[in-house]
Design a protein around this motif. Structure first.
Motif, PDB file in Angstrom:
ATOM      1  N   GLU A   1     -13.418  -1.918   3.256  1.00  0.00           N
ATOM      2  CA  GLU A   1     -13.572  -0.753   4.133  1.00  0.00           C
ATOM      3  C   GLU A   1     -12.273   0.029   4.307  1.00  0.00           C
ATOM      4  OE1 GLU A   1     -15.250  -2.065   7.777  1.00  0.00           O
ATOM      5  OE2 GLU A   1     -17.137  -2.741   6.866  1.00  0.00           O
ATOM      6  N   ILE A   2     -11.199  -0.448   3.661  1.00  0.00           N
ATOM      7  CA  ILE A   2      -9.892   0.216   3.782  1.00  0.00           C
ATOM      8  C   ILE A   2      -9.476   0.731   2.406  1.00  0.00           C
ATOM      9  CG2 ILE A   2      -7.475  -0.064   4.463  1.00  0.00           C
ATOM     10  CD1 ILE A   2      -8.379  -2.451   6.194  1.00  0.00           C
ATOM     11  N   PRO A   3      -9.273   2.044   2.259  1.00  0.00           N
ATOM     12  CA  PRO A   3      -8.895   2.604   0.959  1.00  0.00           C
ATOM     13  C   PRO A   3      -7.675   1.902   0.359  1.00  0.00           C
ATOM     14  CG  PRO A   3      -9.373   4.357   2.512  1.00  0.00           C
ATOM     15  CD  PRO A   3      -9.381   3.075   3.292  1.00  0.00           C
TER      16      PRO A   3
ATOM     17  N   LYS B   1      -5.611   8.706   8.191  1.00  0.00           N
ATOM     18  CA  LYS B   1      -4.776   8.529   6.994  1.00  0.00           C
ATOM     19  C   LYS B   1      -3.439   7.859   7.291  1.00  0.00           C
ATOM     20  CE  LYS B   1      -6.926  12.354   4.506  1.00  0.00           C
ATOM     21  NZ  LYS B   1      -6.733  13.644   3.777  1.00  0.00           N
TER      22      LYS B   1
ATOM     23  N   ILE C   1      -3.958   2.591   1.285  1.00  0.00           N
ATOM     24  CA  ILE C   1      -3.396   2.165   2.575  1.00  0.00           C
ATOM     25  C   ILE C   1      -2.928   0.722   2.437  1.00  0.00           C
ATOM     26  CG2 ILE C   1      -3.844   1.712   5.015  1.00  0.00           C
ATOM     27  CD1 ILE C   1      -5.886   3.937   5.007  1.00  0.00           C
TER      28      ILE C   1
ATOM     29  N   PRO D   1     -11.007   1.708  11.594  1.00  0.00           N
ATOM     30  CA  PRO D   1     -11.640   2.942  11.070  1.00  0.00           C
ATOM     31  C   PRO D   1     -10.912   4.221  11.510  1.00  0.00           C
ATOM     32  CG  PRO D   1     -13.320   1.412  11.822  1.00  0.00           C
ATOM     33  CD  PRO D   1     -12.003   0.834  12.256  1.00  0.00           C
TER      34      PRO D   1
ATOM     35  N   VAL E   1      -7.918   4.600   9.299  1.00  0.00           N
ATOM     36  CA  VAL E   1      -8.350   5.102   7.987  1.00  0.00           C
ATOM     37  C   VAL E   1      -8.633   6.601   8.061  1.00  0.00           C
ATOM     38  CG1 VAL E   1     -10.190   5.000   6.254  1.00  0.00           C
ATOM     39  CG2 VAL E   1      -9.277   2.869   7.237  1.00  0.00           C
TER      40      VAL E   1
END
Length: 493
Positions: A74-76, A60, A79, A54, A57
């Motif tokens: 849970e990871i954009p 960035k 990424i 987290p 994330v």
């Protein structure tokens, strides 16, 4: 640099994102995360890097390297996430690529073993420098590029730091690097992906066995043996009973040194040197070098350290005359280091600060039959009282006089520490006096020295400070001795 380029030497599965994403840096400590970096989730003894995804994330990060299953939801999507079998090995190979594979630009010499690594790395460095090479060093005392100090923490730094140091050494003009390769460093893949030009095994005895280090002696030996599966030439102590275990599964050419057996380099006719206040060893070698050698570091173990140095430097192309000339001048800071004071008595600085190392150095010095053996030492504050009892007992047993003084008392009182040492001294009926100021304790010994005495200053070694009540004060024993001698000289005039 693109992530694809960083990962060229590892096997991975891209779980999401692009391998062509640009990476600004490689991070394995979540506190140092920044935008555009790759975060490698390593599992340590105390924490698991996957818990900090987290944070990656939020900051960035451009990529995340994992070795466990993670929830991609849970990871954009922007990424990149890659999965590897070992995050530690991945960090090592990615770091080498990030810094441009600097180890390939150096002649790399790695030493593993229980004892003698620090001294021998310095001896090899000194001889190579005497032959005109600029040499980097990484080990217990710190890291150097020639004479320039480089920041480092562990004996064998984490792989990212290791390759950063290699790159710094190349920038500083080093052609060689000699380093201590600890069992922990090998176990934790800090040197993974490096092919050492020379791997050296000094000796092996039980050490670093415990919950936070190695589960057993067998695991300890297995970790040491890994060095000989990642070097071109292995140089090993043929006299050590564990040499076969160390070479199990080796993939390198093997060269041997010995004082007792047939080997590539052998020492014979070993004798003790004691001249003009200096102690040392002399011996004849046969095998790949046939010569008379002298080293002004006392003790039989110095012959083994000298043999390693001679064999490594010989194989590295240094001429025999240059090796012998440099070897006779070598001194290692804080390791049975002789400080020239008088032709009548000997003054030595050594880092020994526990029972085992103290017994070892005092046993060595007693082989030279001093008229009196005088120990100057204290004890570290905020440390085990048992160590103080043991130090008192061994010095009381082996020395003619102990001068109790200040070491690094930290938050404790010097008198309290020395009272603990006296418990051990009482067990062995040791004679002692107390002089709290360390410089004055050294002055007392010098002023009252008799011909044939040996004065050994224990505990500080290479350190140049005293830690008292949360403050580090500059204190270098070599400087203190020089000041005392100058003050005594002026007092006589």
């Amino acid at each position: 640099m693109k992530l694809r380029e960083l990962c060229e030497k590892i096997e991975y599965t891209c779980l999401q994102g692009s391998m062509d994403v640009e990476i600004a840096d490689i991070i394995y400590d979540s506190r140092k995360l920044e935008q555009g970096t790759a975060f490698v989730c390593m599992i340590g003894a105390k924490t698991d890097g996957h818990k900090y995804i987290p944070d990656a994330v939020a900051k960035k990060a451009s990529a995340i390297v994992v070795e466990k299953e993670v929830d991609l939801a849970e990871i954009p999507a922007e990424i990149t996430v890659i999965s590897v079998a070992s995050a530690r090995k991945a960090l090592a190979c990615m770091s080498a690529a990030y810094f441009g594979y600097p180890a390939r630009e150096l002649t790399t010499i790695g030493l593993t073993g229980t004892k003698g690594k620090t001294t021998t790395t310095y001896m090899i460095k000194s001889v190579l420098e005497h032959a005109g090479k600029k040499v980097g060093l990484i080990g217990t005392i710190g890291s150097l590029a020639g004479d320039k100090k480089l920041p480092s923490k562990n004996t064998t730094p984490e792989s990212y730091e290791l390759h950063r140091l290699f790159r710094e050494m190349v920038k500083e003009g080093c052609s060689h690097v000699v380093m201590e390769v600890s069992s922990q460093g090998l176990k934790l893949d800090r040197t993974a992906g490096i092919e050492f030009d020379y791997g050296v095994f000094t000796n092996l005895s039980p050490d670093h066995i415990g919950p936070a280090e190695h589960a057993s002696f067998e695991e300890y030996m297995e970790c040491k043996s890994l060095l000989f599966r990642q070097c071109r030439c292995g140089i090993v102590n043929a006299d050590d009973e564990h040499v076969e275990g160390i070479l199990k599964g080796h993939t390198c050419e093997v060269k041997t040194f010995s004082c007792e057996k047939q080997a590539d380099l052998m020492a014979e006719n070993i004798g003790f040197l004691q001249e003009n206040g200096k102690l040392g060893m002399h011996f004849h070698t046969k095998g790949c070098m046939d010569c008379e050698a002298r080293v002004h570091i006392p003790g039989r173990f110095s012959v083994y350290n000298a043999l390693v140095t001679m064999l490594v430097c010989h194989l590295a192309g240094v001429g025999d005359e240059a090796i012998l000339a440099a070897l006779s001048e070598v001194q290692v800071k804080g390791r049975v280091e002789m400080v020239p004071v008088s032709d009548k008595f000997t003054l030595i600085i050594d880092y020994a600060h526990n029972e085992v190392s103290t017994r070892s150095v005092l046993t060595t010095l007693l082989e030279y039959h001093p008229k009196r053996l005088i120990c100057v030492y204290g004890g570290g504050g905020n440390r085990s009282k048992l160590r103080r009892y043991d130090m008192g007992e061994v010095t009381g047993e082996m020395a003619d006089l102990c001068v109790l003084t200040c070491d690094n008392p930290r938050d404790e009182e010097i008198s309290d520490i020395n009272n603990d040492i006296k418990v051990g001294l009482a067990k062995s009926n040791g004679k002692y006096i107390e002089i709290d100021d360390r410089k004055e304790a050294i002055r007392y010994c010098i002023e009252n020295a008799k011909e044939g005495d040996m004065i050994v200053l224990l505990g500080k070694g290479h350190e140049n400070y005293q830690e008292i009540k949360g403050v580090k004060y500059h204190f270098d024993e070599r400087e203190a001795v020089a000041e005392i001698m100058e003050e005594m000289k002026k007092g006589l005039m």
